[in-house]
Design an enzyme around this catalytic site. Structure first.
Site, PDB file in Angstrom:
ATOM      1  CB  CYS A 454      -0.962   0.001   1.184  1.00  0.00           C
ATOM      2  SG  CYS A 454      -0.166  -0.215   2.793  1.00  0.00           S
ATOM      3  CG  HIS A 760      -3.962   0.387   4.919  1.00  0.00           C
ATOM      4  ND1 HIS A 760      -3.461  -0.416   3.915  1.00  0.00           N
ATOM      5  CD2 HIS A 760      -5.087   0.971   4.411  1.00  0.00           C
ATOM      6  CE1 HIS A 760      -4.261  -0.343   2.857  1.00  0.00           C
ATOM      7  NE2 HIS A 760      -5.251   0.486   3.133  1.00  0.00           N
TER       8      HIS A 760
END
Length: 803
Positions: A454, A760
């Protein structure tokens, strides 16, 4: 193992076998590209038969040697023989055959890690070769009386304080097991290219070696990012007959301060580990080694996952690669750039064109932007039709071990095998001037998460949010600017792969129903260029973005092959210190452009001034450094702050005292000092990194809510003109976009949730009317997000474009 061999061969001998094999192919076969492709395939099939799916640790000695031979033979057929055939130019006109060619190359690229691991296991007896070392110094094949051990001991004692490239080459060929190399260059430079003939080599960051360190502290602190194997080698440095240190270009007469410091520490602060001999330097450093590679290199250096021709071949001379790298055009007058401050002060500045001598109130001059809007761009080519069929597998007889030569009749050839590029597909032809095309540059395609990727996906989404950069790659303009001779570039690997990924994202872009693309090949290329990204570990997004921008810059750096400019003399530095910041900044930027000129510089790079001022005598020392992202500290005075407060914290003078005090060159002692930072040049796209991670006893994250505006004004952080005289002097210098007002509009935000290990990343990117702010959460794309969501407490990086 090749037939008739009773003991392991070393790399030099195995390379000789490949040389003889390729000579036989040149003599005994036709000049057909197709037939050579079949032979390359045959080599690869034999390689597969030997290595297969085995782990390197499962291979026997003979399998290491056979695998090495087959891999090198295949790579050199593809990169040396085929590009020199008469019908190679016609290969690109046969899409199916050209794709087959690219597929073979891609297989070798994927196998490179296995090949490198095999090389580490190949160790051969030098037999009587050690006796030949006498030729290094004496230039004769005669051998003195006494034992071989006595001979090489005397040889090692005879080097003095430096070895030449030819001496090092012979040492590494014959007794590499007795030599330890310490490469004192930046990790990025080392990973791109180093002396891989060496059995034992360590990389050390130059800035990590401090004056006060001992060898124990180097091992403990300077080698944190080194491998366990490198730390073990450093700990066992006393077991080697010779330790050779090198940097980029130090000579025995002129050593860099960093190299001299390392030699001193190894000699006088050895922490109880005494070297057998005083360390010696490689005379001329890696530069001398690299320049001699045309006569020293062998296929054990490659192939790297590199597309194009040999490093020694200018991109302007590549006629058979015009579909891959078009002859580039120089986008500025090199002779007009200022060489140094002395040239400016002596009134020998360049003649002024009407464009560069305009007054400050005139519009900004942006070289790349103006050039791209006027130049004739090539029309995008239709996508190649690629057949899935491949030639039938030939009988693996050509390179059977029984047919391999058992002895070497000539030295290895001086060639560096380089891999040609794969075909780059382009989108369907479009009109650059139409609004449809301009709107289509708002790419609306997600990126699949490949396992903690990510950080990469979010950075890429914001990077391609810059329409100037997107157009540059989508239209294909980038091909004209790949510099195959750039010292630090990847010869276009990353630029080509970035273009391929961007093209696929562009082709699949569908605002009404966003799709996603899996960036597997891009990730593989990044991993092949930087070992940090080979694992599935979470990485820092800002570090990845800086690496990607730097790497793209080096691929497209028109001046990447220019020699480094000499450092300013003491007198020139003193004169520069007396200049106004704007003038000194401009001169330093022009010097920087002499070796750094690319679209990445033009869009993303700015300049930061860092000044030290002695509080005792007011002496100053100022440096000017380019940046792609500016890292702003977060004020720790509450749960909420503003971006303006972060900028104010960044430029606030910092008091340096006690251990951090500056050694003032005028006072000759450490003095209390003020350190002052200022943004001396503002880029077209300003990327801001909020320093949320803080290292104390352990790594912590600052969750302070930063209120950042959608529109930003930065004039107050840019140096003002102090006098009419300064304004007059500035009118003689290139402007290059440094004209206020500096207004910016937010177009991208990277968010980070969690901590650095278990976190994330997502990205907000502004995509224009009808789409608004879009949230990219890996493969998921959400349109028309409210601005109140965009300005949020999890922002980690901000992207502002000048308006």
């Amino acid at each position: 193992m090749p037939s008739g061999t009773s003991k392991p061969r070393n790399l030099h001998e195995l390379t000789g076998l490949v040389d003889e094999l390729l000579e036989s192919l040149k003599v005994g076969s036709s000049n057909s590209t197709k037939e050579h492709l079949v032979k390359a395939l045959e080599c690869i099939e034999n390689y597969k038969g030997v290595v297969g799916q085995k782990h390197v640790s499962e291979l026997a000695t003979s399998e290491f040697e056979e695998g090495f031979i087959y891999y090198n033979a295949a790579s050199r057929i593809l990169s040396e023989l085929i590009p020199n055939l008469n019908d190679y130019r016609q290969l690109k006109q046969k899409p199916s055959l050209y794709q087959f060619y690219a597929d073979l190359i891609n297989y070798l690229v994927r196998q490179r890690p296995t090949y490198e691991a095999m090389k580490q296991h190949i160790r051969g007896s030098s037999d009587s070769l050690v006796l030949r070392l006498q030729t290094l110094k004496g230039g004769t094949d005669t051998v003195s009386n006494g034992s071989a051990k006595k001979d090489f001991t005397q040889l090692f004692d005879s080097f003095g304080d430096a070895v030449s490239v030819s001496q090092l080459l012979s040492l590494l060929k014959h007794r590499s097991d007795l030599v330890l190399l310490i490469d004192l260059r930046r990790k990025r430079e080392f990973e791109f290219e180093h002396i891989d003939l060496a059995d034992h080599i360590i990389q050390l960051e130059p800035v990590s070696i401090r004056d006060s360190y001992t060898c124990h502290e180097i091992e403990k602190y300077s080698m944190i990012t080194d491998t366990d194997e490198e730390r073990e080698l450093f700990a066992r440095r006393d077991r080697f007959e010779l330790v050779i240190v090198l940097d980029y270009n130090s000579t025995r007469e002129s050593k860099s301060p960093e190299l001299a410091r390392l030699i001193s520490i190894l000699t006088t602060k050895n922490a109880g580990v005494f070297l057998k001999r005083k360390p010696v330097i490689l005379d001329g450093g890696y530069k001398a080694w690299s320049e001699s590679r045309s006569s020293l290199s062998s296929p054990m250096h490659g192939p790297r996952p590199v597309y194009g021709r040999d490093r020694s071949e200018s991109v302007n001379s590549i006629s058979s690669h015009e579909d891959i790298t078009v002859k580039r055009r120089t986008s500025y007058n090199e002779r007009s750039l200022i060489k140094n401050v002395g040239e400016f002060l002596s009134g020998q500045s360049r003649p002024q064109s009407s464009q560069s001598s305009v007054e400050l109130k005139s519009p900004a001059v942006v070289p790349y932007h103006e050039m791209y809007s006027r130049m004739d761009l090539p029309s995008p080519k239709p996508e190649l039709s690629i057949s899935s069929s491949s030639p039938s597998r030939p009988s693996p007889a050509l390179l059977s071990p029984a047919l391999l030569p058992s002895s070497r009749s000539s030295p290895p050839k001086a060639q560096i095998p380089m891999l040609p590029t794969k075909p780059i597909s382009s989108p369907a032809p479009v009109s650059r001037s139409g609004s449809v095309f301009q709107n289509s540059l708002s790419v609306m395609t997600g990126l699949t998460n490949l396992g903690n990727s990510c950080y990469m996906n979010s950075a890429l989404q914001c990077l391609i949010g810059s329409k100037r950069l997107t157009e540059f790659f989508i239209v294909g303009t980038f091909k004209q600017h790949i510099n195959m001779n750039s010292r630090l570039g990847s010869k276009g690997i990353l630029a080509n792969e970035f273009s391929s990924l961007l093209t696929e994202l562009y082709r699949k872009s569908s605002p009404s129903r966003p799709q996603s693309v899996t960036p597997r090949q891009f990730r593989k290329v990044i991993a092949s260029l930087n070992s940090m990204y080979r694992t599935l570990d979470q990485q820092d997004c800002s570090e990845f973005l800086n690496y990607a921008l730097d790497s793209l810059h080096e691929d497209l750096n028109e001046n990447g092959n220019h020699p480094k400019l000499p450092e300013l003399s003491k007198e020139e530095e003193e004169k520069r210190e007396k200049l106004p910041i704007r003038i000194a900044s401009t001169i330093e930027w022009e010097r920087y452009l002499k070796t750094n000129f690319s679209i990445i510089v033009d869009i993303f790079q700015g300049q930061i001034m860092s000044q030290l001022r002695c509080l005792n005598c007011s002496t100053t020392s100022t440096t000017y450094n380019a940046f792609s992202t500016v890292s702003l500290p977060i004020p720790e005075n509450g749960p909420k702050s503003t971006l303006a407060a972060c900028f104010d914290e960044f430029v606030k003078p910092e008091l340096l005292e006690n251990d951090n005090a500056w050694l003032c060159p005028h006072c000759k002692t450490k003095q209390r000092t003020l350190k002052h930072l200022q943004i001396s040049r503002l880029p077209q796209v300003l990327i801001i990194h909020l320093k949320r991670f803080k290292m104390g006893n352990y790594l912590t994250k600052l969750n302070t809510y930063i209120d950042y505006p959608l529109e930003l004004q930065l004039d107050k952080y840019w140096p003002n003109v102090g006098s009419e005289l300064e304004r007059l002097e500035l009118s003689r210098l290139p402007i290059r976009g440094q004209v206020p007002p500096f207004r910016y509009k937010l177009y991208g935000v990277i968010n980070h949730y969690g901590n650095l290990i278990n976190g994330h990343y997502t990205a907000f990117v502004e995509k224009g009317p009808g789409n608004g702010w879009c949230l990219f959460d890996d493969e998921k794309v959400y349109k028309n997000c409210a601005p109140s969501k965009v300005v949020n407490g999890d922002a980690y990086m901000l992207f502002y474009e000048r308006v």
